[in-house]
Design a protein around this motif. Structure first.
Motif, mmCIF file in Angstrom:
data_model
loop_
_atom_site.group_PDB
_atom_site.id
_atom_site.type_symbol
_atom_site.label_atom_id
_atom_site.label_comp_id
_atom_site.label_asym_id
_atom_site.label_seq_id
_atom_site.Cartn_x
_atom_site.Cartn_y
_atom_site.Cartn_z
ATOM 1 N N GLY A 3 0.823 -1.199 0.000
ATOM 2 C CA GLY A 3 0.000 0.000 0.000
ATOM 3 C C GLY A 3 0.857 1.248 0.000
ATOM 4 O O GLY A 3 1.741 1.411 -0.842
ATOM 5 N N ASP A 24 2.195 -1.989 -4.464
ATOM 6 C CA ASP A 24 0.961 -2.773 -4.487
ATOM 7 C C ASP A 24 1.243 -4.136 -5.107
ATOM 8 O O ASP A 24 1.182 -4.314 -6.319
ATOM 9 C CB ASP A 24 -0.115 -2.035 -5.294
ATOM 10 C CG ASP A 24 -1.418 -2.815 -5.362
ATOM 11 O OD1 ASP A 24 -1.610 -3.709 -4.513
ATOM 12 O OD2 ASP A 24 -2.226 -2.541 -6.270
ATOM 13 N N ILE A 32 -5.218 3.750 -3.510
ATOM 14 C CA ILE A 32 -4.287 3.737 -2.380
ATOM 15 C C ILE A 32 -3.893 5.148 -1.984
ATOM 16 O O ILE A 32 -3.909 5.510 -0.797
ATOM 17 C CB ILE A 32 -3.035 2.901 -2.741
ATOM 18 C CG1 ILE A 32 -3.404 1.420 -2.830
ATOM 19 C CG2 ILE A 32 -1.921 3.110 -1.710
ATOM 20 C CD1 ILE A 32 -2.319 0.546 -3.435
#
Length: 212
Positions: free
Chosen positions: A28, A151, A205
């Protein structure tokens, strides 16, 4: 750092994924820019490699400047520049999704062969080139580097590492320079959050981390 290139294929800047994991794996958003970016850009393992191979090789991370343009109006409402990815060039796996991020790969186009291999200006030149290719910002702005995106839960994210910048623009006058940035406009952050599932994963995100 190798700056070897071919005429037929773009060579993009990558770092082995193990270099990221050695500093500390995260999923993230991370606000620890200095902890990660400085050692990665100084790594002796930093190299240029063919983009097509790197798009399918999770043992490397492609470094991507990812710029969000923010405008705060006189009522204090925060707006972000957004667009829909078109059907043209770029990352095919992101087409037709909305985004709040502008940027792209650092390539051999940004290499300064008159300087040492560990060129501190390389990343900056890549950022400026990509931004100039994609948008025209009318008026002054303030800039800050706010975090990184990793990610590993999506195929695109698995092979890229995003460096998130926020440009606070004085006026919401940002014009796309490419047809691939369709339906470009500023939207209130609250509206973006309410429709966040329609945005690419990096945008989800970043917006959630910075504004959620």
């Amino acid at each position: 750092m190798s700056a070897t290139s071919t005429v037929s294929e773009e060579q993009v800047l990558v770092v082995p994924t193990t270099e990221l994991h050695a500093i500390g794996h995260f999923q993230g958003f991370s606000a620890e820019v200095d902890r990660y970016l400085k050692p990665l850009l100084a790594s002796s393992a930093l190299a240029y490699r063919p983009r097509s191979a790197m798009e399918e090789d999770p043992s490397f991370k492609q470094l991507i400047p990812y710029v969000l343009m923010r405008h705060t109006d006189s009522q204090g409402v925060v707006w972000l520049f957004t667009y829909q990815r078109g059907q043209g060039g770029g990352e095919s796996r992101l087409r037709a999704k909305r985004s709040v991020g502008v940027g792209g790969h650092i390539s051999t186009l940004d290499a300064n062969h008159s300087q040492a291999a560990a060129d501190a200006g390389l990343y900056r030149r890549g950022l400026e080139r990509e931004l100039a290719e994609e948008v025209r910002i009318e008026g002054p702005y303030r800039e800050q580097m706010v975090g990184l995106i990793n990610d590993d839960e999506t195929p695109v994210g698995l092979v890229h590492l995003g460096v998130v910048h926020v440009f606070d623009v004085e006026s919401p006058q940002v014009t796309p320079c490419e047809d691939d940035l369709a339906d470009a406009r500023f939207l209130p952050v609250n509206e973006i959050l309410s429709q966040i599932e329609h945005y690419e994963s990096w945008s989800q995100i970043a917006v959630r981390a910075l504004f959620g």
